[in-house]
Design a protein around this motif. Structure first.
Motif, PDB file in Angstrom:
ATOM      1  N   THR A  56      -7.860  14.226   3.485  1.00  0.00           N
ATOM      2  CA  THR A  56      -7.012  13.402   4.506  1.00  0.00           C
ATOM      3  C   THR A  56      -6.940  13.931   6.322  1.00  0.00           C
ATOM      4  O   THR A  56      -7.148  15.078   6.343  1.00  0.00           O
ATOM      5  CB  THR A  56      -5.942  12.359   4.349  1.00  0.00           C
TER       6      THR A  56
ATOM      7  N   GLY B 231      -3.361   6.387  -9.573  1.00  0.00           N
ATOM      8  CA  GLY B 231      -3.992   5.916  -8.319  1.00  0.00           C
ATOM      9  C   GLY B 231      -3.496   7.152  -6.751  1.00  0.00           C
ATOM     10  O   GLY B 231      -4.346   7.652  -6.196  1.00  0.00           O
TER      11      GLY B 231
ATOM     12  N   TYR C  95      -3.169  15.671   3.544  1.00  0.00           N
ATOM     13  CA  TYR C  95      -3.207  15.264   1.901  1.00  0.00           C
ATOM     14  C   TYR C  95      -4.077  15.156   1.316  1.00  0.00           C
ATOM     15  O   TYR C  95      -5.423  15.302   2.026  1.00  0.00           O
ATOM     16  CB  TYR C  95      -2.784  13.594   1.699  1.00  0.00           C
TER      17      TYR C  95
ATOM     18  N   SER D  33      -6.850   8.750  -5.915  1.00  0.00           N
ATOM     19  CA  SER D  33      -7.549   8.738  -4.905  1.00  0.00           C
ATOM     20  C   SER D  33      -7.301   7.936  -3.747  1.00  0.00           C
ATOM     21  O   SER D  33      -6.127   7.718  -3.015  1.00  0.00           O
ATOM     22  CB  SER D  33      -7.764   7.501  -5.208  1.00  0.00           C
TER      23      SER D  33
ATOM     24  N   LYS E 143      -7.106   8.519   0.703  1.00  0.00           N
ATOM     25  CA  LYS E 143      -7.906   7.984   1.101  1.00  0.00           C
ATOM     26  C   LYS E 143      -8.316   8.756   2.946  1.00  0.00           C
ATOM     27  O   LYS E 143      -8.171  10.157   3.007  1.00  0.00           O
ATOM     28  CB  LYS E 143      -6.371   7.019   1.972  1.00  0.00           C
TER      29      LYS E 143
ATOM     30  N   ARG F 215     -12.403   6.636   0.832  1.00  0.00           N
ATOM     31  CA  ARG F 215     -11.595   7.191  -0.105  1.00  0.00           C
ATOM     32  C   ARG F 215     -12.258   7.453  -1.361  1.00  0.00           C
ATOM     33  O   ARG F 215     -12.813   6.179  -2.180  1.00  0.00           O
ATOM     34  CB  ARG F 215     -10.184   6.094   0.383  1.00  0.00           C
TER      35      ARG F 215
ATOM     36  N   ASN G 197       0.592  -1.569   0.112  1.00  0.00           N
ATOM     37  CA  ASN G 197      -0.416   0.230  -0.281  1.00  0.00           C
ATOM     38  C   ASN G 197       0.896   1.219   0.060  1.00  0.00           C
ATOM     39  O   ASN G 197       2.270   0.841   0.479  1.00  0.00           O
ATOM     40  CB  ASN G 197      -0.971   0.047   1.547  1.00  0.00           C
ATOM     41  N   ASN G 198       0.460   2.269  -0.753  1.00  0.00           N
ATOM     42  CA  ASN G 198       0.812   3.619   0.043  1.00  0.00           C
ATOM     43  C   ASN G 198      -0.327   4.474   0.901  1.00  0.00           C
ATOM     44  O   ASN G 198      -1.597   4.561   0.484  1.00  0.00           O
ATOM     45  CB  ASN G 198       1.293   4.048  -1.243  1.00  0.00           C
TER      46      ASN G 198
ATOM     47  N   TYR H 254       1.254   7.470   2.814  1.00  0.00           N
ATOM     48  CA  TYR H 254       2.197   8.128   3.347  1.00  0.00           C
ATOM     49  C   TYR H 254       2.051   8.499   5.028  1.00  0.00           C
ATOM     50  O   TYR H 254       3.737   8.392   6.103  1.00  0.00           O
ATOM     51  CB  TYR H 254       2.671   9.149   3.083  1.00  0.00           C
ATOM     52  N   GLU H 255       1.120   8.488   5.759  1.00  0.00           N
ATOM     53  CA  GLU H 255       0.422   8.727   6.776  1.00  0.00           C
ATOM     54  C   GLU H 255       1.312   7.980   7.848  1.00  0.00           C
ATOM     55  O   GLU H 255       1.335   8.093   8.822  1.00  0.00           O
ATOM     56  CB  GLU H 255      -0.369   8.909   7.774  1.00  0.00           C
TER      57      GLU H 255
ATOM     58  N   HIS I 268      -6.795   0.822   3.439  1.00  0.00           N
ATOM     59  CA  HIS I 268      -7.094   1.385   1.911  1.00  0.00           C
ATOM     60  C   HIS I 268      -7.630   2.898   3.008  1.00  0.00           C
ATOM     61  O   HIS I 268      -8.319   2.588   1.349  1.00  0.00           O
ATOM     62  CB  HIS I 268      -8.195   0.267   1.485  1.00  0.00           C
TER      63      HIS I 268
HETATM   64  N1  MTE Z   1      -3.860   8.654   0.226  1.00  0.00           N
HETATM   65  C1  MTE Z   1      -3.510   9.049   1.169  1.00  0.00           C
HETATM   66  N2  MTE Z   1      -3.649   9.641   2.433  1.00  0.00           N
HETATM   67  N3  MTE Z   1      -1.929   9.329   1.432  1.00  0.00           N
HETATM   68  C2  MTE Z   1      -1.091   8.556   1.098  1.00  0.00           C
HETATM   69  O1  MTE Z   1       0.129   8.576   0.646  1.00  0.00           O
HETATM   70  N4  MTE Z   1      -1.461   7.072  -1.856  1.00  0.00           N
HETATM   71  C3  MTE Z   1      -1.686   6.885  -3.057  1.00  0.00           C
HETATM   72  C4  MTE Z   1      -3.330   7.065  -3.227  1.00  0.00           C
HETATM   73  N5  MTE Z   1      -4.121   7.610  -1.855  1.00  0.00           N
HETATM   74  C5  MTE Z   1      -1.727   8.642  -0.577  1.00  0.00           C
HETATM   75  C6  MTE Z   1      -3.634   8.425  -0.149  1.00  0.00           C
HETATM   76  C7  MTE Z   1      -1.458   6.615  -4.241  1.00  0.00           C
HETATM   77  S1  MTE Z   1       0.449   7.187  -4.254  1.00  0.00           S
HETATM   78  C8  MTE Z   1      -1.779   5.366  -4.286  1.00  0.00           C
HETATM   79  S2  MTE Z   1      -0.970   4.527  -5.157  1.00  0.00           S
HETATM   80  C9  MTE Z   1      -2.549   4.967  -3.882  1.00  0.00           C
HETATM   81  O2  MTE Z   1      -3.096   5.508  -2.206  1.00  0.00           O
HETATM   82  C10 MTE Z   1      -3.263   3.550  -3.174  1.00  0.00           C
HETATM   83  O3  MTE Z   1      -3.972   2.559  -2.362  1.00  0.00           O
HETATM   84  P1  MTE Z   1      -4.184   1.434  -2.114  1.00  0.00           P
HETATM   85  O4  MTE Z   1      -2.704   1.591  -0.905  1.00  0.00           O
HETATM   86  O5  MTE Z   1      -5.226   1.261  -1.746  1.00  0.00           O
HETATM   87  O6  MTE Z   1      -3.240   0.457  -2.971  1.00  0.00           O
END
Ligand code: MTE
Length: 326
Positions: A181, A242, A200, A245, A247, A234, A89-90, A92-93, A229
């Motif tokens: 976020t 991605g 974010y 999108s 979260k 999200r 997953n990404n 960063y938080e 996720h």
């Molecule tokens: N949303 C927040 N708040 N923080 C993040 O780091 N990363 C983004 C996105 N939404 C991110 C975020 C990135 S770079 C991607 S590719 C997707 O979330 C990854 O979603 P997944 O981890 O559910 O596959």
């Protein structure tokens, strides 16, 4: 995957119960569970339930799942295995590496209040479970293509962003929808990294927000989303990279000025506002021509708009001069 369909008479409790009652019930379940674990745990015994617990086991919306699948969205490849998806997953938080799933368990997703403000008839706040009770819930199978050239295919549960926009009643002067976020470095230690522009933030045009593909996600694989996720709410924009999108959303702001996203603010030469998937426009540091399908070892050609052109290409016909693909 086993999809259990709820029958008409099985009214979910959350459809009839205000969110505050649910939260109390949830706290009660937690206290009972903690008490049981204390009583049962001696030096040789750890409660089986505690070992088996999934992050969504005590989610107050659990009884709503699984949502009925909308068959309009078909995949050209297999659904990614759930464990692979949950452990790459990404977010960063919770850290800048991919294995943030354990750390993300620190996310407290109840109570969870969502603020709607800016260019709307009336600003308001709503709890996530009250919102779920008002939205048309469904499951969709979508591809997710990360700008880092990996992809997954996921059964998302949630509701169309358009349904949320209609509910929010924006003014006709609104041109963009900004989504943000949470910001809480005590809960999410990644937010102590002061060089990132927390919180974010991401945004779409109003036309994109009401496009039928734009989807707000509350669950994965037929149950509430695990924290990694982006529980409890999200975005999923399958035709964009991605990073659009966002979260764990806490606010939706309707505005007439184009907002600057998290990654755009960090490095605008690499991450733009539009970020539509295009195999012919490389990222400054890597090609976007192909992608690795996680969990399979396959590398396949990437498709324009991630294969969703029939739903979205029209929106960009008059924007040829914009950097649509970064
Ligand atoms: N949303 C927040 N708040 N923080 C993040 O780091 N990363 C983004 C996105 N939404 C991110 C975020 C990135 S770079 C991607 S590719 C997707 O979330 C990854 O979603 P997944 O981890 O559910 O596959």
């Amino acid at each position: 995957m086993l999809i259990k369909k709820r029958r008409g008479w099985e009214l979910p409790e959350s459809a009839a119960t205000p969110e505050s009652v649910f939260i109390n019930r949830r706290q009660l379940i937690k206290s009972v569970a903690a008490g049981t674990a204390l009583i049962a745990s001696g030096p040789f015994f750890v409660s089986r339930a505690a070992q088996a617990a999934q992050p969504w086991d005590d989610d107050p919306s659990l009884g709503l799942y699984p949502f009925q699948r909308n068959e309009n969205y078909v995949l050209d490849r297999a659904i990614t295995d759930e464990e692979t998806n949950a452990k790459w997953n990404n977010f960063y938080e919770f850290g800048s590496h991919k294995q943030i799933f354990r750390n993300a368990r620190k996310l407290r997703d109840r109570p969870w209040t969502i603020k709607v403000d800016g260019l709307v008839e009336k600003e308001f706040e709503i709890g996530i479970d009250d919102l779920l009770a008002k939205m048309p819930l469904e499951e969709r199978l979508y591809r997710l293509r990360c700008v880092e050239a990996w992809s997954m295919t996921i059964p998302w549960s949630g509701f169309p962003l358009k349904a949320f926009v209609d509910f929010a009643r924006p003014l006709s002067s609104a041109k963009f929808l900004k989504m943000v976020t949470f910001n809480d470095s005590k809960m999410a230690s990644g937010q102590k990294q002061f060089w990132y522009p927390w919180a974010y933030t991401e945004a779409v045009t109003m036309e994109e927000a009401v496009n039928e593909l734009a989807f707000l996600v509350t669950g994965t694989y037929g149950h509430p989303s695990p924290p990694q996720h982006g529980a409890p709410l999200r975005l999923a924009l399958p035709w964009k990279y991605g990073f659009k999108s966002v979260k764990s959303i806490v606010s939706f702001t309707f505005t007439d000025e184009r907002p600057i996203g998290f990654w755009e603010e960090i490095q605008s030469k690499e991450y733009g506002f539009w970020a539509n998937v295009n195999p012919e426009v490389p990222h400054p540091r890597w090609s976007q021509a192909t992608e690795k399908i996680l969990g399979t070892g396959d590398r396949v050609p990437t498709l324009l708009y991630n294969g969703y052109g029939e739903f979205v290409a029209d929106m960009y016909a008059d924007k040829a001069n914009e950097p649509l693909f970064m």
